[in-house]
Scaffold this active site. Structure first.
Site, PDB file in Angstrom:
ATOM      1  N   CYS A  35       0.846  -1.197   0.000  1.00 20.70           N
ATOM      2  CA  CYS A  35       0.000   0.000   0.000  1.00 20.70           C
ATOM      3  C   CYS A  35       0.883   1.250   0.000  1.00 20.70           C
ATOM      4  CB  CYS A  35      -0.941   0.100   1.192  1.00 20.70           C
ATOM      5  SG  CYS A  35      -2.183  -1.171   1.254  1.00 20.70           S
ATOM      6  N   ARG A  60       5.702  -1.215  -4.742  1.00 20.44           N
ATOM      7  CA  ARG A  60       5.323  -1.856  -3.488  1.00 20.44           C
ATOM      8  C   ARG A  60       4.245  -2.906  -3.680  1.00 20.44           C
ATOM      9  NH1 ARG A  60       5.982   2.658   0.635  1.00 20.44           N
ATOM     10  NH2 ARG A  60       4.132   1.904   1.635  1.00 20.44           N
ATOM     11  N   TRP A 109      -3.370  -2.415  -1.593  1.00 21.85           N
ATOM     12  CA  TRP A 109      -3.097  -3.850  -1.755  1.00 21.85           C
ATOM     13  C   TRP A 109      -4.108  -4.543  -0.871  1.00 21.85           C
ATOM     14  CZ3 TRP A 109      -1.258  -8.255   0.863  1.00 21.85           C
ATOM     15  CH2 TRP A 109      -0.583  -9.195   0.091  1.00 21.85           C
ATOM     16  N   ASN A 135      -2.997   2.900   5.420  1.00 21.36           N
ATOM     17  CA  ASN A 135      -2.176   1.691   5.294  1.00 21.36           C
ATOM     18  C   ASN A 135      -2.228   0.976   6.630  1.00 21.36           C
ATOM     19  OD1 ASN A 135      -1.374   2.525   2.799  1.00 21.36           O
ATOM     20  ND2 ASN A 135       0.779   2.829   3.320  1.00 21.36           N
ATOM     21  N   GLY A 136      -2.262  -0.349   6.590  1.00 19.54           N
ATOM     22  CA  GLY A 136      -2.258  -1.108   7.837  1.00 19.54           C
ATOM     23  C   GLY A 136      -3.563  -1.876   7.989  1.00 19.54           C
ATOM     24  N   GLU A 520      18.245 -19.530  -2.186  1.00 25.11           N
ATOM     25  CA  GLU A 520      18.000 -18.182  -2.694  1.00 25.11           C
ATOM     26  C   GLU A 520      17.694 -18.220  -4.194  1.00 25.11           C
ATOM     27  OE1 GLU A 520      17.220 -15.484  -1.547  1.00 25.11           O
ATOM     28  OE2 GLU A 520      17.784 -13.952  -2.989  1.00 25.11           O
ATOM     29  N   LYS A 524      14.229 -16.911  -5.841  1.00 22.50           N
ATOM     30  CA  LYS A 524      14.188 -15.886  -6.903  1.00 22.50           C
ATOM     31  C   LYS A 524      13.329 -16.365  -8.051  1.00 22.50           C
ATOM     32  CE  LYS A 524      15.123 -13.245  -5.239  1.00 22.50           C
ATOM     33  NZ  LYS A 524      15.586 -12.968  -3.942  1.00 22.50           N
ATOM     34  N   GLU A 527       9.436 -16.666  -7.111  1.00 23.08           N
ATOM     35  CA  GLU A 527       8.655 -15.454  -6.832  1.00 23.08           C
ATOM     36  C   GLU A 527       8.381 -14.608  -8.063  1.00 23.08           C
ATOM     37  OE1 GLU A 527      10.285 -12.602  -3.999  1.00 23.08           O
ATOM     38  OE2 GLU A 527      12.301 -13.171  -4.565  1.00 23.08           O
ATOM     39  N   HIS A 543      17.804 -38.663  -0.040  1.00 25.88           N
ATOM     40  CA  HIS A 543      16.869 -39.048   1.019  1.00 25.88           C
ATOM     41  C   HIS A 543      15.414 -38.781   0.626  1.00 25.88           C
ATOM     42  CE1 HIS A 543      20.136 -39.948   3.703  1.00 25.88           C
ATOM     43  NE2 HIS A 543      20.694 -38.781   3.386  1.00 25.88           N
ATOM     44  N   LYS A 642       6.703  -5.591  -1.581  1.00 25.91           N
ATOM     45  CA  LYS A 642       8.124  -5.439  -1.308  1.00 25.91           C
ATOM     46  C   LYS A 642       8.462  -5.780   0.138  1.00 25.91           C
ATOM     47  CE  LYS A 642      12.392  -4.565  -1.891  1.00 25.91           C
ATOM     48  NZ  LYS A 642      13.173  -5.698  -2.436  1.00 25.91           N
TER      49      LYS A 642
HETATM   50  O1  M6R Z   1      12.755  -6.531   4.192  1.00 25.47           O
HETATM   51  P1  M6R Z   1      13.109  -7.899   4.675  1.00 25.47           P
HETATM   52  O2  M6R Z   1      14.517  -8.288   4.344  1.00 25.47           O
HETATM   53  O3  M6R Z   1      12.796  -8.135   6.113  1.00 25.47           O
HETATM   54  O4  M6R Z   1      12.169  -8.867   3.834  1.00 25.47           O
HETATM   55  C1  M6R Z   1      12.152 -10.244   4.058  1.00 25.47           C
HETATM   56  C2  M6R Z   1      11.438 -10.960   2.951  1.00 25.47           C
HETATM   57  O5  M6R Z   1      10.093 -10.573   2.890  1.00 25.47           O
HETATM   58  C3  M6R Z   1      12.092 -10.708   1.599  1.00 25.47           C
HETATM   59  O6  M6R Z   1      13.439 -11.061   1.614  1.00 25.47           O
HETATM   60  C4  M6R Z   1      11.382 -11.510   0.506  1.00 25.47           C
HETATM   61  O7  M6R Z   1      11.592 -12.881   0.698  1.00 25.47           O
HETATM   62  C5  M6R Z   1      11.868 -11.059  -0.876  1.00 25.47           C
HETATM   63  N1  M6R Z   1      10.748 -10.841  -1.744  1.00 25.47           N
HETATM   64  C6  M6R Z   1      12.739 -12.048  -1.535  1.00 25.47           C
HETATM   65  O8  M6R Z   1      13.133 -11.662  -2.801  1.00 25.47           O
END
Ligand code: M6R
Length: 647
Positions: A35, A60, A109, A135-136, A520, A524, A527, A543, A642
């Protein structure tokens, strides 16, 4: 009566390191949350400013957008979809919007109620003379709604936010002699939950009121004008002077001045900070996407993280934010690292390095799990929270819990002045600059550089000899140049992406420090490309997951040369003989691997502790290209924001 406050003090924000790289300004980067809020009061034409601000907040994640302008009476435009649709809807109203200089805008959002025109913000009261954006989450919205309905209020949306505008209206009408500010104040004392709000009313048309509880708000201070936003991105082109509201604070702005107070009306000293990032940093700078730009920024970011912290003259590490706490850290019973997502993966790398170099036991926990069990944590433990945004709800809650139980809490954050950075006992900033792409890339490598430096600082006088430290630091400062060489392989990685883009599953395997990198890489890909991908320790494959391997499954091995290299080769053989399609990330000069893998992406040679900084880059590029080739919005993947500031 609002009091104009002249402020020029620069805050130190927390016991985090004071950033000394620029004389007066402190690093203030942007908050990244779902948001978006923008608002303005001053003398500029407000509509284009709000629309531009909303565009700057698009990263965002949102599903509807709206604005409200105050020109004698309130006019509201809002609808499902993107800001440019709103802009189109708006374009026929030139006569109404000209010369309007006060207004608010929002990107929503959906949390309560589907994405739709009626659920979009701003929300207005029945008379249409108060408009509010939020927001919230208002947790007691159902009770409040019921009460208000009993009083004759009807609701047009399914949102929790709408209760706020009716509540303000109700209190303003019911309580004798109350003004706008007091009505907002009274309303906020009745709500439970989190909010960042911005509200205006034609009954007192010279005011813009904002308040914060758990949802960041920044006030940009100009000359006879004020800008409001949920992060600094929309403000930077107008002013560098900002005030970060704290939880439990509200501010009333008029063209002539502003006043900050607590919700219970205790006047606060507003602290003006300097933004030190430039407009270019939040623009794409010729790249198709922010994510690609941020991947390519990594060599520079790595240098920025190290700048002023590695002294090559005497081969030492100096981490301003934790220098005074090194002994405390070294004598900790253990360290607990708390984080989510990509930051959690960085935390796992931190564990391997700290245990290796400093022999301090390290436990890495998902913040979301930690906060909801009864963890064994307390005095003698050092808890390190890692967060790019510094605003992730689970990480924040886990950190508060650990602190309450008596642990020392250290932060590793990117966004200066963020809530986590402010609430930790001490910490380090990563200096990665604003990260706009939802998929974290440069923030991850910045975290890993910081963790490498931290583990070296902790390892000194323990397991690491001075020559060993000197050798590693010499290599570390050369990593950015090596990272730049990997980026030159972008076209090659694009070709590989073209070949595998239609796969429906991917497997990422690695051992030791390459295991978190496998996680990681898989994160990537999933997502942004929406392809199922799994990261696994290579040796664990036998396993269970080995059953998945067939001729359709691309398996990405992180097979750089380090101690378990030979074992990884055996794992590759195991996949090959089951017809899996092997893609390897390997060290330049490795001939053996090309015999085993369908595709090899080479990285320059580097010592094992530094490998994650290089091996992750091809995985970021591969994910980027696959998602792009599949036609997805790389910077704004579906269902994601984000920063996850709600549970
Ligand atoms: O802002 P933060 O590092 O606390 O965020 C943690 C996760 O939400 C963030 O790393 C998320 O997994 C990303 N979208 C990964 O690319």
């Amino acid at each position: 009566m609002p009091v104009s406050i002249e402020c020029s003090r620069v805050s130190t924000l927390s016991r985090f390191e004071v950033i000394a790289r620029h004389d007066i300004s402190i690093h203030i980067q942007i908050f990244m949350l779902m948001c978006g809020i923008v608002g303005y009061i001053g003398n500029r034409e407000v509509a284009p400013l709000l629309l531009q601000g909303l565009k700057r907040l698009e990263y965002r994640g949102y599903d509807s957008a709206g604005i409200a302008l105050l020109n004698g009476s309130l006019s509201v435009w809002k609808q499902k979809g993107c800001v440019s649709l709103l802009e189109e809807a708006f374009s026929g109203s030139a006569a109404i919007i000209k010369d309007v200089t006060i207004g608010i805008g929002h990107t929503r959002w959906a949390t309560h109620g589907d994405p739709s025109d009626r659920n979009a913000h701003p929300h207005v009261n029945a008379e249409g003379d108060i408009a509010l954006i939020h927001n919230g989450i208002i947790e007691n919205h159902a009770v409040l709604r019921l009460e208000l309905e009993k009083q004759g209020y009807s609701f047009v949306s399914e949102t929790d936010s709408e209760v706020l505008v009716h509540l303000i209206d109700h209190l303003w009408t019911q309580i004798p002699l109350i003004d706008f500010e007091s009505a907002v104040r009274e309303a906020l004392t009745l709500v439970e939950g989190t909010y960042g709000i911005c509200v205006l009313s034609q009954r007192e048309p010279d005011k813009l009121i904002v308040a914060r509880q758990g949802s960041p708000l920044v006030i940009g201070v100009g000359v006879d004008e004020y800008f409001i936003a949920s992060d600094a991105a929309p403000l930077v082109e107008y002013t560098r002077r900002v005030i970060y509201l704290h939880d439990g604070e509200m501010a009333v702005m008029r063209q002539s001045g502003f006043r900050v107070s607590t919700i219970d009306n205790i006047e606060q000293d507003a602290v003006v900070s300097e933004l030190d990032f430039k407009l270019e940093e939040i623009e794409k700078g010729g790249f198709d996407h922010f994510m690609l730009k941020e991947i390519f920024e990594q060599p520079v970011v790595m240098r920025d993280v190290m700048r002023g912290r590695i002294r090559l003259a005497d081969k030492t590490v100096h981490l301003g934010g934790i220098n005074d706490h090194l002994e405390e850290l070294r004598s900790a019973h253990r360290m607990v690292i708390l984080a989510c997502g990509t930051s959690w993966h960085a935390g796992l790398i931190g564990k391997y390095l700290i245990e290796e170099f400093a022999r301090i036991p390290v436990q890495v926990d998902y913040a979301s799990e930690f906060r909801y069990r009864n963890p064994v944590v307390g005095p003698g433990d050092v808890v390190m929270v890692i967060s790019q945004s510094g605003e992730t709800a689970d990480t924040l809650a886990a950190m508060r819990m650990a602190k309450k139980r008596g642990a020392k809490v250290m932060g590793l954050c990117n966004v200066v002045g963020s809530t986590i950075a402010r609430e930790t006992d001490f910490g380090l900033y990563t200096h990665a600059g604003p990260e706009i792409g939802v998929a974290s890339t440069k923030a991850f490598t910045a975290q890993v550089v910081a963790l490498i430096m931290l583990s070296i600082a902790l390892g000194k006088n323990r397991t690491m000899s001075d020559p060993e430290i000197a050798g590693l630091l010499d290599e570390l400062v050369q990593v950015p140049e090596k990272a730049a060489r990997i980026l030159q392989r972008n076209e090659e990685i694009l070709r590989i992406a073209e070949r595998y883009k239609d796969a429906s599953n991917f497997f990422y395997l690695g051992r030791g420090l390459s295991f978190p990198v496998a996680l990681e890489g898989a994160l990537k890909l999933k997502e942004i490309s929406y392809i199922h991908a799994e990261g696994y320790p290579a040796a664990e494959m036998k396993h269970g997951p080995i059953a998945l391997i067939d001729k359709e499954l691309p398996v990405i091995f992180i097979a750089a040369q380090e101690s378990s290299y030979k074992k990884v080769l055996s794992n590759i053989e195991e996949v090959r003989c089951r017809k899996g399609r092997v893609i390897a990330i390997a060290t330049e000069g490795d001939r053996e691997i090309s015999r085993l893998a369908e595709q090899v992406i080479y990285i320059p040679h580097v010592s094992p502790p530094l490998l994650p900084l290089l091996t992750v880059i091809p995985l970021q590029l591969l994910a980027y290209h696959i998602a792009n080739l599949r036609g997805h919005n790389v910077d704004r993947p579906r269902n994601l924001a984000k920063s996850v500031t709600v549970e």
